[in-house]
Design an enzyme around this catalytic site. Sequence first.
Site, PDB file in Angstrom:
ATOM      1  N   SER A 132     -34.949  66.724  26.889  1.00  0.00           N
ATOM      2  CA  SER A 132     -34.268  67.792  26.154  1.00  0.00           C
ATOM      3  C   SER A 132     -34.060  67.397  24.696  1.00  0.00           C
ATOM      4  CB  SER A 132     -32.904  68.078  26.790  1.00  0.00           C
ATOM      5  OG  SER A 132     -32.124  68.932  25.956  1.00  0.00           O
ATOM      6  N   TYR A 160     -43.598  72.261  37.235  1.00  0.00           N
ATOM      7  CA  TYR A 160     -43.206  70.867  37.026  1.00  0.00           C
ATOM      8  C   TYR A 160     -43.909  69.904  37.971  1.00  0.00           C
ATOM      9  CZ  TYR A 160     -39.581  72.191  33.753  1.00  0.00           C
ATOM     10  OH  TYR A 160     -38.925  72.661  32.648  1.00  0.00           O
ATOM     11  N   HIS A 163     -44.539  74.671  24.188  1.00  0.00           N
ATOM     12  CA  HIS A 163     -43.388  74.917  25.051  1.00  0.00           C
ATOM     13  C   HIS A 163     -42.188  75.476  24.293  1.00  0.00           C
ATOM     14  CE1 HIS A 163     -41.952  75.140  29.003  1.00  0.00           C
ATOM     15  NE2 HIS A 163     -41.145  74.083  29.019  1.00  0.00           N
ATOM     16  N   HIS A 220     -38.536  68.960  24.738  1.00  0.00           N
ATOM     17  CA  HIS A 220     -38.600  70.377  25.085  1.00  0.00           C
ATOM     18  C   HIS A 220     -38.450  71.285  23.855  1.00  0.00           C
ATOM     19  CE1 HIS A 220     -38.762  70.668  29.482  1.00  0.00           C
ATOM     20  NE2 HIS A 220     -38.710  71.979  29.320  1.00  0.00           N
ATOM     21  N   GLU A 225     -45.660  70.459  33.540  1.00  0.00           N
ATOM     22  CA  GLU A 225     -44.687  69.612  32.857  1.00  0.00           C
ATOM     23  C   GLU A 225     -44.402  68.374  33.711  1.00  0.00           C
ATOM     24  OE1 GLU A 225     -41.337  71.895  31.136  1.00  0.00           O
ATOM     25  OE2 GLU A 225     -42.280  73.646  32.068  1.00  0.00           O
TER      26      GLU A 225
END
EC number: 3.5.1.23
Length: 745
Positions: A321, A549, A118, A228, A506
């Site tokens: 994140s 997602y 990713h 991520h 995801e």
Amino acid sequence: MHQNHFIFSHFTLLIYLLSSLATGDYLIGVGSYDSTGPAAGVNMMGYANLDQSTAGVHFRLRARAFIVAESVDGPRFAFVNLDAGMASQLVTIKVLDRLSKRFGDLYNEDNVAISGTHTHAGPGGYLQYVVYSVTSVGFIPQSFDAIVTAIEMSILQAHQNLKPGSIFINSGDLDNAGVNRSPSAYLFNPPDERARYQSNVDTLMTVLKFVDGSSQRSVGAFTWFATHGTSMSKDNKLISGDNKGAAARFFEDWFTFISTNLTSYNTQDDISVLIKKASGIKATGGQPCGQTTSQEFKVRKNNNGSQFVGAFCQSNVGDVSPNVLGAFCTETGLPCDFNHSSCIGNGHLCVGRGPGYPDEIKSTKIIGERQFQKAAELFSSAKEELTGKIDYRHVYLNFTNIEVTLAGNRTAKTCPAALGPGFAAGTTDGPGAFGFQQGDTKINEFWKRIRDFLQKPSDYQVACQKPKPVLLSTGEMFFPYAWAPAIVPIQILRIGKLIILSVPGEFTTMSGRRLRESVKQTLIRNGNGQFDNDTRIIIAGLTNTYSQYIATPEEYKQQRYEGASTLYGPHTLPAYIQEFNKLAVSLAKGSKTVKGPSPPDLSDLQLKLLPDPSGDSPPPGVKFGDMKHDVSVPKSGFFHKGDTPIAVFWSPNPRYDLLTEGTYAVVEMLQGKRWIPAYDDDDFSLIFKWDLDNVNVSGSASLEWEVPDSASNGVYRFRHFGSFKRTIGSVTEYFTGASSAFTVS
């Protein structure tokens, strides 16, 4: 010579090597191959930013694979960790076709998993559905071929290196490498469920280490952890593996103790001699060279896959994140609105900050180091050995119309794919279009007209997707070909009591937790004692294809980015859990599965709109490889550690040849009368940038080296490699050139 990113002593590793006595229960093999795509003019996959096209290399991308088999003729599977935004259905189809030609049915759709890390800093144009190729101006064959070849070669190497060995497993928590970027959506999950967990992100890291049964030496380590690949921002234009690629580079360098054994000079008298010596060595000018010459100048040569392979794989990353300092408004510096991650109603102004803020390369390094450091700790202390069956299950599902059984025997259905306005808002990692914000539940009339011009959603779609307002009904859009996947694969891989769930998207933190727990209980109930509470379940995210997602139904209600990007409606997660449980029952009972409908191969329909380079020539009187701007030496006569010498070469578009397993950039060190490669474009300290000179209508390559603290004192120079064609269809020519020498003290 190379940077030591952490204080991990050789003694620690020695203790590991002596304590990890493999019994050789399995056949194991690892492989690795360069997957770096075109380094100029190709839009990057991830942020959907039209302005973000490649313009150089931060460090190279790779495909890293492991194969595990019970015996020569027994069950086996291959797992590939790919430095790319995500897996691609078309990539998977073509890889399997190549493997079939090499191995027959030994490796097939059932037992091959291809999982993306990713990174948002890799070239796009390799997925087959329209919505994923709009910003890359269609399909990019060069980008696609680089990835397919790398996966094929990494599996080939792993196959050729199969030998008796053992697999050890270890897990532990890493607390400072990820934060929840949609915390308000997470709070929509039931309080009693949230109370079971200490964090709103998964902090668990799991490491597998592969140990050669004869030499007792580890040949690889594969690590799963959710964060991520967005440490590099949407404005970055350098190809980069982001924080997971960085962690892999640090781990491999740490384990193999990379060193060129170069002589260092330390006394002031020595430095004076070196400065004088360097001043007499001038740039070479551009010179012709062979097609594979740059491979000879690599510091880390790929010796048929015999090197240690350290991979950092993705997990349930949906709402996690790496920008751990939080999200702030760019104009005021204040924290963003909690519910919408916006600033005065504008999501475009709310941006997350990494730990190295405002330096994104520093943030990438820090998050990579944190993952590497924890993985190395787990690797060194792992003692639990995996034993038992190798097995796998795989099915294709038409996810647009699955009937799902819910609590109380209620039923519901999944929907054709659709995206909501929260998708257009983007995230704090990469804000999207102006005028949208996360959590939008209405679409203004202007965007409705644009939507309806493209494809007005059916009444069924509008009702099915509620409470998501449909901004793009991608599942109902088929011109010039399908905009979104309808048929997706799910897969389970087994090594004894380790279960890997290959998911084609995801999953958010809580979605992943629910899936893991449900599958585990299903295995225990149906496994006749094969599975228990010690069974470990790993989610391998973005695997085999990409379908965006998977938020929980509760998170879906708020319609932040993750919910708005959950393609198949509010019951997407329950459908995945239901279908994975069916696979788990089959695995536990040893029964067969129904394969389901095969996905389409849309390769013949792909639009290829980005033109190839049309031929390059330098300005009159100049050769490619000549200096445009030579190294500018400081008044002191030498560079200190931490300084950044720069050399700029006349250079053509790097798309003529990707220099696979080679390098565009090298820093050489003088040893006696020989120049020895010390750093290349796989090093974190050396960056290759390419730019088009609009005045001369010719390109230039900038090589920038931040001298690491570990660099030896001595005389250095830059070397650049490249290729070009004089006209369309002409023969590719290769060149190299070196800068004037300079001193480091």
